[in-house]
Design a protein around this motif. Structure first.
Motif, PDB file in Angstrom:
ATOM      1  N   GLY A  83       0.718  -1.225   0.010  1.00 42.31           N
ATOM      2  CA  GLY A  83       0.223  -0.013   0.089  1.00 42.31           C
ATOM      3  C   GLY A  83       0.883   1.264  -0.011  1.00 42.31           C
ATOM      4  N   ILE A  84       2.156   1.405  -0.124  1.00 30.80           N
ATOM      5  CA  ILE A  84       2.866   2.346   0.073  1.00 30.80           C
ATOM      6  C   ILE A  84       2.681   3.004  -1.322  1.00 30.80           C
ATOM      7  CG2 ILE A  84       5.318   2.991   0.168  1.00 30.80           C
ATOM      8  CD1 ILE A  84       5.857   0.667   1.886  1.00 30.80           C
ATOM      9  N   LEU A  85       2.575   2.318  -2.409  1.00 25.55           N
ATOM     10  CA  LEU A  85       2.332   3.039  -3.879  1.00 25.55           C
ATOM     11  C   LEU A  85       1.006   4.111  -3.649  1.00 25.55           C
ATOM     12  CD1 LEU A  85       3.106   3.388  -6.513  1.00 25.55           C
ATOM     13  CD2 LEU A  85       1.871   1.555  -7.447  1.00 25.55           C
ATOM     14  N   LYS A  86       0.108   3.992  -2.878  1.00 23.81           N
ATOM     15  CA  LYS A  86      -1.229   4.466  -2.841  1.00 23.81           C
ATOM     16  C   LYS A  86      -0.687   5.952  -2.103  1.00 23.81           C
ATOM     17  CE  LYS A  86      -4.738   0.623  -2.923  1.00 23.81           C
ATOM     18  NZ  LYS A  86      -5.737   0.120  -2.187  1.00 23.81           N
ATOM     19  N   GLU A  87       0.040   5.606  -1.079  1.00 21.60           N
ATOM     20  CA  GLU A  87       0.724   6.984  -0.468  1.00 21.60           C
ATOM     21  C   GLU A  87       1.345   7.716  -1.200  1.00 21.60           C
ATOM     22  OE1 GLU A  87       2.816   5.991   3.309  1.00 21.60           O
ATOM     23  OE2 GLU A  87       1.109   4.479   3.949  1.00 21.60           O
ATOM     24  N   TYR A  88       2.172   7.228  -2.364  1.00 25.60           N
ATOM     25  CA  TYR A  88       2.933   8.204  -3.316  1.00 25.60           C
ATOM     26  C   TYR A  88       1.552   8.996  -4.053  1.00 25.60           C
ATOM     27  CZ  TYR A  88       6.958   5.862  -2.351  1.00 25.60           C
ATOM     28  OH  TYR A  88       8.379   5.093  -1.807  1.00 25.60           O
ATOM     29  N   ALA A  91       0.206  11.869  -2.695  1.00 25.24           N
ATOM     30  CA  ALA A  91       0.836  12.888  -2.475  1.00 25.24           C
ATOM     31  C   ALA A  91       0.569  14.056  -3.757  1.00 25.24           C
ATOM     32  CB  ALA A  91       2.512  12.545  -2.493  1.00 25.24           C
ATOM     33  N   PRO A  92       0.750  15.145  -3.452  1.00 26.47           N
ATOM     34  CA  PRO A  92       0.850  16.234  -4.473  1.00 26.47           C
ATOM     35  C   PRO A  92       2.151  16.173  -5.513  1.00 26.47           C
ATOM     36  CG  PRO A  92       1.426  17.297  -2.602  1.00 26.47           C
ATOM     37  CD  PRO A  92       1.324  15.800  -2.133  1.00 26.47           C
ATOM     38  N   ILE A  93       2.527  15.079  -6.064  1.00 31.04           N
ATOM     39  CA  ILE A  93       3.498  15.169  -6.808  1.00 31.04           C
ATOM     40  C   ILE A  93       3.157  14.245  -8.084  1.00 31.04           C
ATOM     41  CG2 ILE A  93       5.417  14.748  -5.169  1.00 31.04           C
ATOM     42  CD1 ILE A  93       5.259  11.780  -5.343  1.00 31.04           C
ATOM     43  N   PRO A  94       3.923  14.869  -9.271  1.00 33.40           N
ATOM     44  CA  PRO A  94       3.592  14.151 -10.601  1.00 33.40           C
ATOM     45  C   PRO A  94       3.625  12.749 -10.565  1.00 33.40           C
ATOM     46  CG  PRO A  94       4.957  15.862 -10.927  1.00 33.40           C
ATOM     47  CD  PRO A  94       4.970  15.708  -9.518  1.00 33.40           C
ATOM     48  N   ARG A  95       2.820  11.625 -11.203  1.00 34.38           N
ATOM     49  CA  ARG A  95       2.875  10.360 -10.989  1.00 34.38           C
ATOM     50  C   ARG A  95       4.158   9.947 -11.878  1.00 34.38           C
ATOM     51  NH1 ARG A  95      -3.766   9.051 -11.400  1.00 34.38           N
ATOM     52  NH2 ARG A  95      -4.143   9.578  -9.365  1.00 34.38           N
ATOM     53  N   LEU A  96       4.369  10.556 -12.828  1.00 37.99           N
ATOM     54  CA  LEU A  96       5.656  10.306 -13.390  1.00 37.99           C
ATOM     55  C   LEU A  96       6.748  10.184 -12.509  1.00 37.99           C
ATOM     56  CD1 LEU A  96       6.716   9.224 -16.287  1.00 37.99           C
ATOM     57  CD2 LEU A  96       7.122  11.709 -16.778  1.00 37.99           C
ATOM     58  N   ILE A  98       7.132   9.155  -9.802  1.00 33.24           N
ATOM     59  CA  ILE A  98       7.039   8.055  -8.865  1.00 33.24           C
ATOM     60  C   ILE A  98       7.549   6.792  -9.846  1.00 33.24           C
ATOM     61  CG2 ILE A  98       5.553   6.329  -7.754  1.00 33.24           C
ATOM     62  CD1 ILE A  98       3.536   8.520  -7.524  1.00 33.24           C
ATOM     63  N   LEU A  99       7.455   6.676 -11.187  1.00 32.72           N
ATOM     64  CA  LEU A  99       7.790   5.817 -11.933  1.00 32.72           C
ATOM     65  C   LEU A  99       9.399   6.115 -12.313  1.00 32.72           C
ATOM     66  CD1 LEU A  99       7.659   3.266 -13.577  1.00 32.72           C
ATOM     67  CD2 LEU A  99       6.881   4.879 -15.413  1.00 32.72           C
ATOM     68  N   LEU A 100       9.492   7.280 -12.490  1.00 32.87           N
ATOM     69  CA  LEU A 100      11.025   7.596 -12.749  1.00 32.87           C
ATOM     70  C   LEU A 100      11.817   7.371 -11.559  1.00 32.87           C
ATOM     71  CD1 LEU A 100      10.575  10.866 -14.926  1.00 32.87           C
ATOM     72  CD2 LEU A 100      11.129   8.644 -15.544  1.00 32.87           C
ATOM     73  N   GLY A 101      11.495   7.732 -10.339  1.00 26.45           N
ATOM     74  CA  GLY A 101      12.281   7.495  -9.013  1.00 26.45           C
ATOM     75  C   GLY A 101      12.565   5.838  -8.780  1.00 26.45           C
ATOM     76  N   SER A 102      11.606   4.971  -9.111  1.00 22.64           N
ATOM     77  CA  SER A 102      11.919   3.646  -8.990  1.00 22.64           C
ATOM     78  C   SER A 102      12.644   3.231 -10.100  1.00 22.64           C
ATOM     79  CB  SER A 102      10.359   2.804  -9.285  1.00 22.64           C
ATOM     80  OG  SER A 102       9.693   3.046  -8.027  1.00 22.64           O
ATOM     81  N   ALA A 103      12.633   3.701 -11.528  1.00 23.01           N
ATOM     82  CA  ALA A 103      13.205   3.286 -12.545  1.00 23.01           C
ATOM     83  C   ALA A 103      14.717   3.625 -12.332  1.00 23.01           C
ATOM     84  CB  ALA A 103      12.851   3.942 -13.944  1.00 23.01           C
ATOM     85  N   THR A 104      15.044   5.001 -12.150  1.00 20.26           N
ATOM     86  CA  THR A 104      16.542   5.406 -11.775  1.00 20.26           C
ATOM     87  C   THR A 104      17.084   4.659 -10.540  1.00 20.26           C
ATOM     88  OG1 THR A 104      15.362   7.248 -10.539  1.00 20.26           O
ATOM     89  CG2 THR A 104      15.957   7.534 -12.856  1.00 20.26           C
ATOM     90  N   SER A 105      16.502   4.464  -9.631  1.00 23.58           N
ATOM     91  CA  SER A 105      16.989   3.856  -8.487  1.00 23.58           C
ATOM     92  C   SER A 105      17.440   2.162  -8.804  1.00 23.58           C
ATOM     93  CB  SER A 105      16.162   3.887  -7.239  1.00 23.58           C
ATOM     94  OG  SER A 105      15.009   2.918  -7.462  1.00 23.58           O
ATOM     95  N   THR A 106      16.615   1.682  -9.485  1.00 24.69           N
ATOM     96  CA  THR A 106      16.839   0.333 -10.224  1.00 24.69           C
ATOM     97  C   THR A 106      17.940   0.145 -11.156  1.00 24.69           C
ATOM     98  OG1 THR A 106      14.393  -0.321  -9.779  1.00 24.69           O
ATOM     99  CG2 THR A 106      15.791  -1.677 -11.468  1.00 24.69           C
ATOM    100  N   ALA A 107      18.001   1.145 -11.971  1.00 26.12           N
ATOM    101  CA  ALA A 107      19.372   1.250 -12.969  1.00 26.12           C
ATOM    102  C   ALA A 107      20.415   1.673 -12.180  1.00 26.12           C
ATOM    103  CB  ALA A 107      18.989   2.384 -14.042  1.00 26.12           C
ATOM    104  N   THR A 108      20.319   2.327 -11.027  1.00 25.63           N
ATOM    105  CA  THR A 108      21.583   2.649 -10.350  1.00 25.63           C
ATOM    106  C   THR A 108      22.206   1.592  -9.653  1.00 25.63           C
ATOM    107  OG1 THR A 108      20.949   4.906  -9.841  1.00 25.63           O
ATOM    108  CG2 THR A 108      22.667   4.200  -8.510  1.00 25.63           C
ATOM    109  N   LYS A 109      21.212   0.610  -9.106  1.00 23.11           N
ATOM    110  CA  LYS A 109      21.670  -0.634  -8.403  1.00 23.11           C
ATOM    111  C   LYS A 109      21.938  -1.601  -9.293  1.00 23.11           C
ATOM    112  CE  LYS A 109      17.755  -0.356  -4.869  1.00 23.11           C
ATOM    113  NZ  LYS A 109      16.501  -0.848  -4.680  1.00 23.11           N
ATOM    114  N   ALA A 110      21.561  -1.524 -10.463  1.00 22.20           N
ATOM    115  CA  ALA A 110      22.235  -2.582 -11.455  1.00 22.20           C
ATOM    116  C   ALA A 110      23.327  -2.031 -12.055  1.00 22.20           C
ATOM    117  CB  ALA A 110      21.317  -2.544 -12.793  1.00 22.20           C
ATOM    118  N   LEU A 111      23.725  -0.716 -12.155  1.00 26.36           N
ATOM    119  CA  LEU A 111      25.169  -0.468 -12.370  1.00 26.36           C
ATOM    120  C   LEU A 111      26.342  -0.501 -11.423  1.00 26.36           C
ATOM    121  CD1 LEU A 111      24.498   3.173 -14.406  1.00 26.36           C
ATOM    122  CD2 LEU A 111      25.539   1.086 -15.423  1.00 26.36           C
TER     123      LEU A 111
END
Length: 251
Positions: A83-88, A91-96, A98-111
């Motif tokens: 249910g953490i995604l529902k909290e995101y 919040a008054p932030i662009p929904r994009l 949320i996705l970009l934050g997850s994608a960039t953190s995932t890519a950073t870990k992979a690198l």
């Protein structure tokens, strides 16, 4: 963009504080490079004029990126199920963001895992070409590939209903992307029907480009084509993640 940074930073802080995850990444690097790379080098001394460790290391780097992306998708799936995604979304932030934050953190870990494997591979005898510009371009290509597969992992995480279901679906992409490529063997030794499959795999173009740029081997495929394919893969992976994410929000 600040919201993207906040989510990226949250995931990275959690990652760096998780000793078990860090230890797991380190052990994966050692097991793949030392046990598989060194073991196979005793059987195959060289391929295309290069020692087998230098030949296989780009493929192992690609595998590390795949593994890091799968782990990043797990983070998003866990947040969605808890249910953490529902909290995101509340919040008054662009929904994009949320996705970009997850994608960039995932890519950073992979690198991070890829760089760790590269260091272990060099210690085990892999030889880089004296081409700093090639190293930089190779790192950028790894980042693009990580972003593309992170998109696939996040797309699967967005529609999966359980962790077991996620792993079952991601397995369909993970191993075929590695073994149906030129990671372990040159294209020339494959039968024609398998070459056709391998040439449809973006991993093939990433590995060939890294071998050329960072390890000084002769390119099997046009370098510009390899760079274009990896870039297109990053774009398509991001688009897929966005499409599935929006679908999840609407449902």
């Amino acid at each position: 963009m600040y919201a993207t940074y906040v989510i990226w930073n949250k995931h990275m802080v959690k990652f760096l504080r998780n000793r078990e995850e860090l230890l797991g990444l380190a052990l994966q690097s050692v097991l793949w490079v030392v046990l598989f790379g060194v073991g196979m080098r005793g059987l195959i001394s060289e391929i295309e004029g290069r020692d087998y460790m230098s030949y296989i290391l780009p493929g192992i780097l690609a595998l590390s990126v795949l593994g890091g992306a799968v782990g990043g998708g797990m983070v998003m799936l866990d947040e969605r199920l808890r249910g953490i995604l529902k909290e995101y979304l509340a919040a008054p932030i662009p929904r994009l963001s949320i996705l970009l934050g997850s994608a960039t953190s995932t890519a950073t870990k992979a690198l991070f895992q890829a760089v760790l494997m590269l260091v272990v591979g060099i210690l085990m005898g892999a030889r880089l070409a004296l081409n700093p510009a090639g190293w930089l371009v190779s790192l950028i290509l790894l980042g693009l590939f990580a972003l593309g597969f992170s998109g696939i992992a996040l797309a699967v995480a967005a529609v999966s209903r359980s962790i077991a279901g996620y792993h079952g679906m991601i397995f369909l992409f993970n191993l075929p992307l590695l073994f149906a490529s030129n990671a372990l063997y040159p294209l020339a030794v494959l039968p024609g029907w398998m070459q056709a499959i391998v040439l449809l795999n973006p991993t093939t173009y990433l590995i060939d480009a890294i071998r050329t740029l960072a390890f000084g081997t002769t390119a099997t495929l046009p370098l510009t084509l390899s760079i274009a394919v990896v870039t297109l893969f990053a774009i398509l992976g991001t688009w897929l993640a966005l499409s599935m994410f929006q679908r999840t929000i609407r449902s």
